[in-house]
Write a protein that holds these residues in place. Structure first.
Motif, PDB file in Angstrom:
ATOM      1  N   ILE A 276       0.912  -1.052  -0.041  1.00 36.27           N
ATOM      2  CA  ILE A 276      -0.048  -0.098   0.234  1.00 36.27           C
ATOM      3  C   ILE A 276       0.836   1.204   0.013  1.00 36.27           C
ATOM      4  O   ILE A 276       0.609   2.084  -0.821  1.00 36.27           O
ATOM      5  N   LEU A 277       2.022   1.133   0.758  1.00 36.65           N
ATOM      6  CA  LEU A 277       2.792   2.313   0.688  1.00 36.65           C
ATOM      7  C   LEU A 277       3.542   2.536  -0.560  1.00 36.65           C
ATOM      8  O   LEU A 277       3.639   3.734  -1.053  1.00 36.65           O
ATOM      9  N   ARG A 278       3.883   1.699  -1.246  1.00 33.85           N
ATOM     10  CA  ARG A 278       4.515   1.831  -2.837  1.00 33.85           C
ATOM     11  C   ARG A 278       3.392   2.261  -3.416  1.00 33.85           C
ATOM     12  O   ARG A 278       3.736   2.968  -4.375  1.00 33.85           O
ATOM     13  N   ILE A 279       2.141   1.634  -3.442  1.00 31.16           N
ATOM     14  CA  ILE A 279       0.925   2.406  -4.318  1.00 31.16           C
ATOM     15  C   ILE A 279       0.928   3.646  -3.919  1.00 31.16           C
ATOM     16  O   ILE A 279       0.745   4.629  -4.789  1.00 31.16           O
ATOM     17  N   ILE A 280       0.662   4.347  -2.646  1.00 31.26           N
ATOM     18  CA  ILE A 280       0.615   5.741  -2.544  1.00 31.26           C
ATOM     19  C   ILE A 280       1.770   6.594  -2.947  1.00 31.26           C
ATOM     20  O   ILE A 280       1.742   7.509  -3.356  1.00 31.26           O
ATOM     21  N   ASN A 281       2.894   5.896  -2.762  1.00 30.82           N
ATOM     22  CA  ASN A 281       4.157   6.698  -3.143  1.00 30.82           C
ATOM     23  C   ASN A 281       4.428   6.900  -4.667  1.00 30.82           C
ATOM     24  O   ASN A 281       4.589   8.014  -5.205  1.00 30.82           O
ATOM     25  N   ALA A 282       3.685   6.091  -5.332  1.00 33.03           N
ATOM     26  CA  ALA A 282       3.628   5.965  -6.922  1.00 33.03           C
ATOM     27  C   ALA A 282       2.856   7.103  -7.304  1.00 33.03           C
ATOM     28  O   ALA A 282       2.814   7.878  -8.158  1.00 33.03           O
ATOM     29  N   ILE A 283       1.526   7.228  -6.504  1.00 29.37           N
ATOM     30  CA  ILE A 283       0.518   8.244  -6.772  1.00 29.37           C
ATOM     31  C   ILE A 283       1.077   9.474  -6.750  1.00 29.37           C
ATOM     32  O   ILE A 283       1.081  10.407  -7.284  1.00 29.37           O
ATOM     33  N   ILE A 284       1.876   9.780  -5.625  1.00 26.92           N
ATOM     34  CA  ILE A 284       2.452  10.962  -5.024  1.00 26.92           C
ATOM     35  C   ILE A 284       3.444  11.375  -6.367  1.00 26.92           C
ATOM     36  O   ILE A 284       3.564  12.545  -6.493  1.00 26.92           O
ATOM     37  N   SER A 285       4.233  10.340  -6.662  1.00 26.83           N
ATOM     38  CA  SER A 285       5.281  10.599  -7.831  1.00 26.83           C
ATOM     39  C   SER A 285       4.686  11.151  -9.163  1.00 26.83           C
ATOM     40  O   SER A 285       5.305  11.944  -9.756  1.00 26.83           O
ATOM     41  N   THR A 286       3.644  10.517  -9.379  1.00 22.56           N
ATOM     42  CA  THR A 286       2.914  10.702 -10.687  1.00 22.56           C
ATOM     43  C   THR A 286       2.394  12.131 -10.607  1.00 22.56           C
ATOM     44  O   THR A 286       2.456  13.102 -11.520  1.00 22.56           O
ATOM     45  N   GLU A 287       1.686  12.480  -9.334  1.00 23.54           N
ATOM     46  CA  GLU A 287       1.265  13.819  -9.006  1.00 23.54           C
ATOM     47  C   GLU A 287       2.330  14.928  -9.107  1.00 23.54           C
ATOM     48  O   GLU A 287       2.083  15.901  -9.853  1.00 23.54           O
TER      49      GLU A 287
ATOM     50  N   LEU B 251       5.683  20.545 -14.883  1.00 25.68           N
ATOM     51  CA  LEU B 251       5.729  20.721 -16.585  1.00 25.68           C
ATOM     52  C   LEU B 251       7.037  21.493 -17.037  1.00 25.68           C
ATOM     53  O   LEU B 251       7.230  22.598 -16.520  1.00 25.68           O
ATOM     54  N   SER B 252       7.820  20.877 -17.574  1.00 23.38           N
ATOM     55  CA  SER B 252       8.984  21.673 -18.017  1.00 23.38           C
ATOM     56  C   SER B 252       8.874  22.720 -19.097  1.00 23.38           C
ATOM     57  O   SER B 252       7.811  22.898 -19.517  1.00 23.38           O
ATOM     58  N   SER B 253       9.848  23.745 -18.935  1.00 26.17           N
ATOM     59  CA  SER B 253       9.423  24.743 -19.670  1.00 26.17           C
ATOM     60  C   SER B 253       9.541  24.685 -21.263  1.00 26.17           C
ATOM     61  O   SER B 253       8.808  25.255 -22.007  1.00 26.17           O
ATOM     62  N   LYS B 254      10.154  23.401 -21.622  1.00 27.15           N
ATOM     63  CA  LYS B 254      10.159  23.039 -23.116  1.00 27.15           C
ATOM     64  C   LYS B 254       8.823  22.586 -23.404  1.00 27.15           C
ATOM     65  O   LYS B 254       8.387  22.835 -24.435  1.00 27.15           O
TER      66      LYS B 254
END
Length: 79
Positions: free
Chosen positions: A22-33, A39-42
């Motif tokens: 569950i912690l890995r899933i939550i971490n993945a959601i946070i990383s995605t967010e 958004l890069s300037s490019k």
């Protein structure tokens, strides 16, 4: 409807007892967010150019269904 404070408390309590999966899933959601927010300037420049092109000629593009059909025909995909 729960308040934001109640939701945060519930999530904190849940995380305190969550297993590694569950912690890995939550971490993945946070990383995605975080990645979506950064958004890069490019990429921002590309989006701005595309928006400007669309505003100059709004009928030049294709609908999503046209794009899907074209890809299905080109790659032999059927749904």
């Amino acid at each position: 409807m729960e308040s934001t404070v109640d939701i945060k408390k519930r999530i904190h309590d849940f995380i305190d007892h969550a297993d590694e999966r569950i912690l890995r899933i939550i971490n993945a959601i946070i990383s995605t967010e975080e990645n979506e927010e950064a958004l890069s300037s490019k990429h921002q420049k590309i989006l701005d150019q595309r928006l400007e092109e669309h505003q100059k000629n709004p009928n030049s593009g294709k609908s999503w269904s046209e794009v899907k059909n074209s890809l299905k025909e080109k790659h032999g995909l059927y749904q």
